[in-house]
Scaffold this motif. Structure first.
Motif, PDB file in Angstrom:
ATOM      1  N   GLN A 140      36.891  51.928  29.662  1.00 58.06           N
ATOM      2  CA  GLN A 140      36.142  51.964  30.934  1.00 58.06           C
ATOM      3  C   GLN A 140      34.686  51.567  30.723  1.00 58.06           C
ATOM      4  O   GLN A 140      34.029  51.088  31.648  1.00 58.06           O
ATOM      5  N   SER A 154      43.607  59.343  22.768  1.00 55.75           N
ATOM      6  CA  SER A 154      43.762  58.419  23.898  1.00 55.75           C
ATOM      7  C   SER A 154      42.599  58.540  24.889  1.00 55.75           C
ATOM      8  O   SER A 154      42.205  57.564  25.523  1.00 55.75           O
ATOM      9  N   TYR A 155      42.060  59.756  25.003  1.00 55.98           N
ATOM     10  CA  TYR A 155      40.913  59.932  25.899  1.00 55.98           C
ATOM     11  C   TYR A 155      39.746  59.059  25.440  1.00 55.98           C
ATOM     12  O   TYR A 155      39.029  58.470  26.251  1.00 55.98           O
ATOM     13  N   LYS A 176      38.680  67.892  25.746  1.00 57.36           N
ATOM     14  CA  LYS A 176      39.312  66.629  25.338  1.00 57.36           C
ATOM     15  C   LYS A 176      38.882  66.189  23.935  1.00 57.36           C
ATOM     16  O   LYS A 176      39.089  65.035  23.554  1.00 57.36           O
ATOM     17  N   HIS A 192      36.587  65.608  42.809  1.00 56.85           N
ATOM     18  CA  HIS A 192      37.385  65.395  41.604  1.00 56.85           C
ATOM     19  C   HIS A 192      37.512  66.774  40.995  1.00 56.85           C
ATOM     20  O   HIS A 192      36.562  67.559  41.067  1.00 56.85           O
ATOM     21  N   ASN A 206      47.011  49.805  33.194  1.00 56.01           N
ATOM     22  CA  ASN A 206      47.685  50.775  32.322  1.00 56.01           C
ATOM     23  C   ASN A 206      47.777  50.183  30.921  1.00 56.01           C
ATOM     24  O   ASN A 206      47.890  48.969  30.762  1.00 56.01           O
ATOM     25  N   ASN A 207      47.689  51.037  29.908  1.00 58.16           N
ATOM     26  CA  ASN A 207      47.898  50.556  28.541  1.00 58.16           C
ATOM     27  C   ASN A 207      49.374  50.337  28.238  1.00 58.16           C
ATOM     28  O   ASN A 207      49.728  49.752  27.216  1.00 58.16           O
ATOM     29  N   GLU A 229      40.764  57.457  41.062  1.00 56.77           N
ATOM     30  CA  GLU A 229      41.558  58.207  40.078  1.00 56.77           C
ATOM     31  C   GLU A 229      42.628  59.019  40.788  1.00 56.77           C
ATOM     32  O   GLU A 229      42.486  59.313  41.977  1.00 56.77           O
ATOM     33  N   PRO A 230      43.650  59.423  40.041  1.00 59.90           N
ATOM     34  CA  PRO A 230      44.629  60.340  40.640  1.00 59.90           C
ATOM     35  C   PRO A 230      43.969  61.682  40.970  1.00 59.90           C
ATOM     36  O   PRO A 230      42.975  62.064  40.342  1.00 59.90           O
ATOM     37  N   ARG A 241      35.947  52.439  41.904  1.00 61.87           N
ATOM     38  CA  ARG A 241      36.869  53.090  40.979  1.00 61.87           C
ATOM     39  C   ARG A 241      37.503  54.320  41.621  1.00 61.87           C
ATOM     40  O   ARG A 241      36.813  55.127  42.247  1.00 61.87           O
ATOM     41  N   GLU A 267      51.378  59.860  36.233  1.00 61.00           N
ATOM     42  CA  GLU A 267      50.417  60.331  37.229  1.00 61.00           C
ATOM     43  C   GLU A 267      50.714  59.771  38.620  1.00 61.00           C
ATOM     44  O   GLU A 267      49.854  59.812  39.503  1.00 61.00           O
ATOM     45  N   MET A 309      40.384  55.545  26.333  1.00 66.48           N
ATOM     46  CA  MET A 309      40.134  55.404  27.772  1.00 66.48           C
ATOM     47  C   MET A 309      38.633  55.226  28.040  1.00 66.48           C
ATOM     48  O   MET A 309      38.225  54.308  28.751  1.00 66.48           O
ATOM     49  N   LEU A 346      42.613  52.954  36.465  1.00 62.60           N
ATOM     50  CA  LEU A 346      43.374  53.009  35.224  1.00 62.60           C
ATOM     51  C   LEU A 346      44.200  54.279  35.324  1.00 62.60           C
ATOM     52  O   LEU A 346      43.663  55.351  35.606  1.00 62.60           O
ATOM     53  N   VAL A 347      45.488  54.177  35.097  1.00 60.08           N
ATOM     54  CA  VAL A 347      46.331  55.353  35.362  1.00 60.08           C
ATOM     55  C   VAL A 347      47.643  55.260  34.578  1.00 60.08           C
ATOM     56  O   VAL A 347      48.063  54.169  34.180  1.00 60.08           O
ATOM     57  N   ARG A 348      48.246  56.412  34.338  1.00 63.56           N
ATOM     58  CA  ARG A 348      49.517  56.463  33.601  1.00 63.56           C
ATOM     59  C   ARG A 348      50.695  56.622  34.554  1.00 63.56           C
ATOM     60  O   ARG A 348      50.554  57.218  35.621  1.00 63.56           O
ATOM     61  N   TRP A 407      42.186  48.300  23.938  1.00 57.89           N
ATOM     62  CA  TRP A 407      42.679  49.685  23.890  1.00 57.89           C
ATOM     63  C   TRP A 407      42.957  50.015  22.434  1.00 57.89           C
ATOM     64  O   TRP A 407      43.895  49.459  21.849  1.00 57.89           O
TER      65      TRP A 407
HETATM   66  P1  GDP Z   1      38.541  63.036  33.250  1.00 53.08           P
HETATM   67  O1  GDP Z   1      38.325  62.592  34.678  1.00 53.08           O
HETATM   68  O2  GDP Z   1      37.355  62.764  32.390  1.00 53.08           O
HETATM   69  O3  GDP Z   1      39.046  64.416  33.138  1.00 53.08           O
HETATM   70  O4  GDP Z   1      39.677  62.087  32.636  1.00 53.08           O
HETATM   71  P2  GDP Z   1      41.077  61.687  33.258  1.00 53.08           P
HETATM   72  O5  GDP Z   1      42.159  62.301  32.451  1.00 53.08           O
HETATM   73  O6  GDP Z   1      41.093  61.885  34.739  1.00 53.08           O
HETATM   74  O7  GDP Z   1      41.078  60.118  32.945  1.00 53.08           O
HETATM   75  C1  GDP Z   1      40.232  59.215  33.625  1.00 53.08           C
HETATM   76  C2  GDP Z   1      41.082  58.092  34.221  1.00 53.08           C
HETATM   77  O8  GDP Z   1      41.723  57.366  33.175  1.00 53.08           O
HETATM   78  C3  GDP Z   1      42.187  58.581  35.146  1.00 53.08           C
HETATM   79  O9  GDP Z   1      42.366  57.625  36.167  1.00 53.08           O
HETATM   80  C4  GDP Z   1      43.400  58.634  34.245  1.00 53.08           C
HETATM   81  O10 GDP Z   1      44.570  58.414  34.982  1.00 53.08           O
HETATM   82  C5  GDP Z   1      43.121  57.476  33.293  1.00 53.08           C
HETATM   83  N1  GDP Z   1      43.649  57.699  31.941  1.00 53.08           N
HETATM   84  C6  GDP Z   1      43.272  58.640  31.048  1.00 53.08           C
HETATM   85  N2  GDP Z   1      43.956  58.519  29.888  1.00 53.08           N
HETATM   86  C7  GDP Z   1      44.795  57.461  30.049  1.00 53.08           C
HETATM   87  C8  GDP Z   1      45.779  56.837  29.198  1.00 53.08           C
HETATM   88  O11 GDP Z   1      46.007  57.212  28.052  1.00 53.08           O
HETATM   89  N3  GDP Z   1      46.446  55.768  29.732  1.00 53.08           N
HETATM   90  C9  GDP Z   1      46.214  55.318  31.003  1.00 53.08           C
HETATM   91  N4  GDP Z   1      46.916  54.285  31.443  1.00 53.08           N
HETATM   92  N5  GDP Z   1      45.310  55.888  31.810  1.00 53.08           N
HETATM   93  C10 GDP Z   1      44.602  56.943  31.353  1.00 53.08           C
END
Ligand code: GDP
Ligand code: MN
Length: 330
Positions: A132, A124-125, A119, A292, A67-68, A152-153, A150, A40, A128, A35-37, A97
């Protein structure tokens, strides 16, 4: 089969590693899922580049990006340029979402406004984490998958991976694979353990006798806050698709804790693993070097025969109390 796959896994014989063609049928219906924006893209490209170089150029498992919002052409092309594997892009179904109707959005905002944890202010967090936890495994693009990995970026894969972790899991009957296990920050999960215990009391028939509950439960009955960091997880999706998992998610979702606190999908997945699975179904991928932001795991050098770019002396996540608890209990 256990000995055989263990041999394959730790043999370090890269000539023996299978190569799967991009179009060919794979031994497991698996995919790398993120899941990614759109913004990113470059962080995501780094992750894909490393995974391709370290592993997937030989295996060509497909990627699925969710993606949302719709992905831009730039994002799609930017990813496709990196791999010969099949890549798919999907948008989330609307009701997966956002807020469920029973959540009091004023109360949710009060929590965000006063939250003092990381956060804590983000709406949005929370969407997310809820996605998930309860919906990723139901996305139509994942419908045919048996397993997902799974990604992530902005994560790193430090070592060559000379075997197929999907096949390893399937062959050995494994349901959940993890790599880093920290303790969760208490203010984000204030009532998660109580809500989970409530679920267990209401549904004793869903809880098998042999499980891993003592990984998350201290001897005095309190919550250890141990969780598998879900930014890396390899999962048999039949686990998340099970009636038990669904019942557990629904119970949590009804309580509103994704919004009135900030429950992460990592502790939610982990509590489900602890309730529903036996330790023999859960695998510690301690041979996979992974980072990570904020935490990393570097494998013990003896297992990897010098194929990692990290220093095994820095294998600090291996020393985390929850990784130790996993290795020592049962
Ligand atoms: P953390 O790992 O808990 O710090 O959270 P992240 O910011 O890395 O988010 C976890 C995953 O969800 C990552 O792959 C993000 O790219 C994705 N993600 C987080 N928020 C959003 C969002 O609002 N939209 C989309 N499409 N992806 C999101
Ligand atoms: Mn992340």
């Amino acid at each position: 089969t256990n000995t055989l796959s263990q041999q394959k896994k730790y043999g370090g014989n890269s000539e023996g590693a299978p190569q799967y063609s991009p179009e060919g049928i794979k031994p497991v219906r698996g995919a790398l899922v993120a899941l990614v924006r759109n913004q990113e893209l470059y962080g995501m490209r780094k992750t894909v580049r490393e995974l391709e170089d370290r592993w997937n150029h030989k295996y060509n498992y497909p990627y699925i990006f969710l993606n949302n919002k719709p992905f831009t052409e730039k994002f799609k092309q930017g990813i496709r340029d990196l791999t010969k594997a099949k890549v798919e892009f999907g948008v989330l179904d609307k009701d997966t979402w956002g807020y469920p109707e029973w959540v009091d959005q004023i109360k949710a905002k009060e929590e965000r406004d006063s939250a003092k944890y990381i956060k804590g202010h983000s709406e949005s967090y929370r969407f997310m984490c809820r996605f998930q936890s309860g919906f990723v495994h139901k996305h139509p693009l994942l419908a045919d998958l048996e397993f997902y990995w799974r990604i992530e970026p902005d994560v790193n894969y430090y070592c060559d991976i000379d075997y197929d972790p999907f096949l390893f899991m399937k062959t050995n009957g494994l349901k959940y694979g993890w790599n880093i296990a920290p303790t969760e920050y208490e203010p984000t999960v204030r009532t998660l353990w109580n809500t989970t215990q409530e679920f267990m009391k209401k549904n004793p028939q869903m809880i098998p006798d042999k499980n891993m509950i003592d990984w998350v439960r201290n001897s005095d009955g309190s919550y250890t806050r141990c969780h598998f960091w879900s930014n890396f997880e390899i999962v048999d999706l039949s686990f998340y698709r099970s009636a038990e998992y669904q019942a557990y998610f629904d119970h949590l979702d009804k309580s509103g804790g994704f919004f009135y606190e900030r429950w992460g999908d990592a502790p939610v997945h982990s509590l489900a693993v602890a309730m529903f699975l036996r330790k023999s179904q859960v695998h510690y991928f301690d041979d996979i070097g992974y980072r990570h932001p904020a935490m990393a795991h570097c494998p013990d050098g003896s297992k990897e025969r010098g194929k990692c770019i990290c220093d095994p002396e820095d294998g600090w996540a291996h020393g985390f109390s929850c990784a130790k608890r996993f290795r020592s209990i049962f």
